[in-house]
Enzyme design. Structure first.
Site, PDB file in Angstrom:
ATOM      1  N   ASP A  68       0.833  -1.209   0.000  1.00  0.00           N
ATOM      2  CA  ASP A  68       0.000   0.000   0.000  1.00  0.00           C
ATOM      3  C   ASP A  68       0.866   1.256   0.000  1.00  0.00           C
ATOM      4  O   ASP A  68       2.089   1.178   0.142  1.00  0.00           O
ATOM      5  CB  ASP A  68      -0.967   0.005   1.204  1.00  0.00           C
ATOM      6  N   ASP A 137      -7.890  -2.238  14.051  1.00  0.00           N
ATOM      7  CA  ASP A 137      -9.293  -2.329  13.606  1.00  0.00           C
ATOM      8  C   ASP A 137      -9.518  -3.499  12.656  1.00  0.00           C
ATOM      9  O   ASP A 137     -10.578  -3.616  12.043  1.00  0.00           O
ATOM     10  CB  ASP A 137      -9.730  -1.011  12.950  1.00  0.00           C
ATOM     11  N   HIS A 139      -7.718  -4.293   9.868  1.00  0.00           N
ATOM     12  CA  HIS A 139      -7.347  -4.189   8.452  1.00  0.00           C
ATOM     13  C   HIS A 139      -6.103  -5.016   8.153  1.00  0.00           C
ATOM     14  O   HIS A 139      -5.267  -5.224   9.026  1.00  0.00           O
ATOM     15  CB  HIS A 139      -7.166  -2.728   8.013  1.00  0.00           C
ATOM     16  N   GLU A 144      -9.760  -1.362   5.114  1.00  0.00           N
ATOM     17  CA  GLU A 144     -10.417  -1.008   6.362  1.00  0.00           C
ATOM     18  C   GLU A 144     -11.760  -1.739   6.483  1.00  0.00           C
ATOM     19  O   GLU A 144     -12.279  -2.260   5.487  1.00  0.00           O
ATOM     20  CB  GLU A 144     -10.642   0.511   6.403  1.00  0.00           C
TER      21      GLU A 144
END
Ligand code: F6R
Length: 262
Positions: A68, A137, A139, A144
């Protein structure tokens, strides 16, 4: 199921992950690696550099693709993931110039850059071993919660949680963390032939539990790895602290035949 290995220290985790990379490159010097940024793989990168300097591994014929990239950080920004990867691993081993690629977060046409990135991965024959971390979270890469489980490389908006988590790389200033990123999709990641995910610390415990033991759901995007035929999850005791089947994972690993690699 994923193979879950619970270890005492980040150093042991790094060493086991390095074994997987080194043995892949010994079998297939032209292997394609998938590289993660963030803090989880840093000890692994240090260990690979150490083994490279000891003459135990060469990346000269290998290729690598990053997971990413932030959108809109200047080319010279130290936290631009392309620069992070260069600093932490690429420049410290013997990759050929141009062998490490990342999505172009500064492209004039971001959508076209994502499509070109998918095509580059395909043209390289796909990723043999993908190194992953996990966000608190849930990811992986920057997929996400609510990400499509079959997504491809695309632009995403970071959650407030990820912005807060990553502010530490930007002098603690949440406002300095870009809102948008380009990320390999969950579908892209699932095509890598071997996933090696590392998680450290209690802040990852809930995400790790949901990933391995919860339902497969867009709410915890990493849970998609339950469908992967060859996923290895390396955890310290903090990251493993909310798991339900800890004693079973330990039992399986303790009984693993010596000839069977990760
Ligand atoms: C980084 C990435 C992210 C991180 C995750 C965990 O390329 O794709 O998914 O792996 O945010 O970050 P750390 O390792 O810093 O806790």
């Amino acid at each position: 199921m994923a193979e879950v290995v619970i270890l005492d220290s980040p150093k042991t985790i790094a060493s086991l992950a390095a074994d997987a990379v080194v043995s892949l490159l010994a079998d297939k010097p032209t292997a394609v690696l998938g590289l993660a940024t963030g803090s989880s793989p840093l000890a692994l990168y240090d260990e690979l550099v150490r083994r490279h300097r000891a003459g135990e591994v060469s990346f000269a014929r290998a290729k690598a693709f990053m997971l990413d990239e932030y959108v809109g950080l200047s080319d010279s920004h130290p936290e631009r993931y392309r620069n992070v990867i260069e600093r932490e691993i690429a420049s410290r081993v013997d990759f050929e110039p141009g062998a490490v690629a990342g999505p172009d977060g500064n492209a004039a046409d971001l959508k076209a850059a994502c499509a070109a990135y998918e095509e580059a991965i395909r043209a390289a024959g796909g990723i043999d071993l993908q190194i992953l971390g996990i966000g608190s979270d849930g990811h992986i890469a920057f997929n996400e919660p609510s990400s499509s489980l079959s997504s491809r490389t695309r632009i995403k908006t970071l959650t407030q949680q990820t912005i807060a988590d990553n502010a530490r790389f930007f002098g603690g200033d949440e406002a300095a963390v870009p809102r948008h990123v380009l990320t390999q999709g969950l579908g892209t990641i699932m095509e890598a032939r071997h996933l090696v995910l590392m998680a450290l610390g209690r802040s990852k415990a809930e995400a790790v539990h949901q990933m391995l033991e919860g339902g497969v759901s867009a709410l915890w995007p990493a849970s998609i790895i339950q469908f992967h035929p060859h996923a290895t999850v390396l955890l310290d005791t903090g990251a493993a602290s909310r798991l339900q089947l800890t004693s079973y994972y330990r039992h399986v690993y303790a009984g693993k035949p010596a000839w069977q690699q990760l």
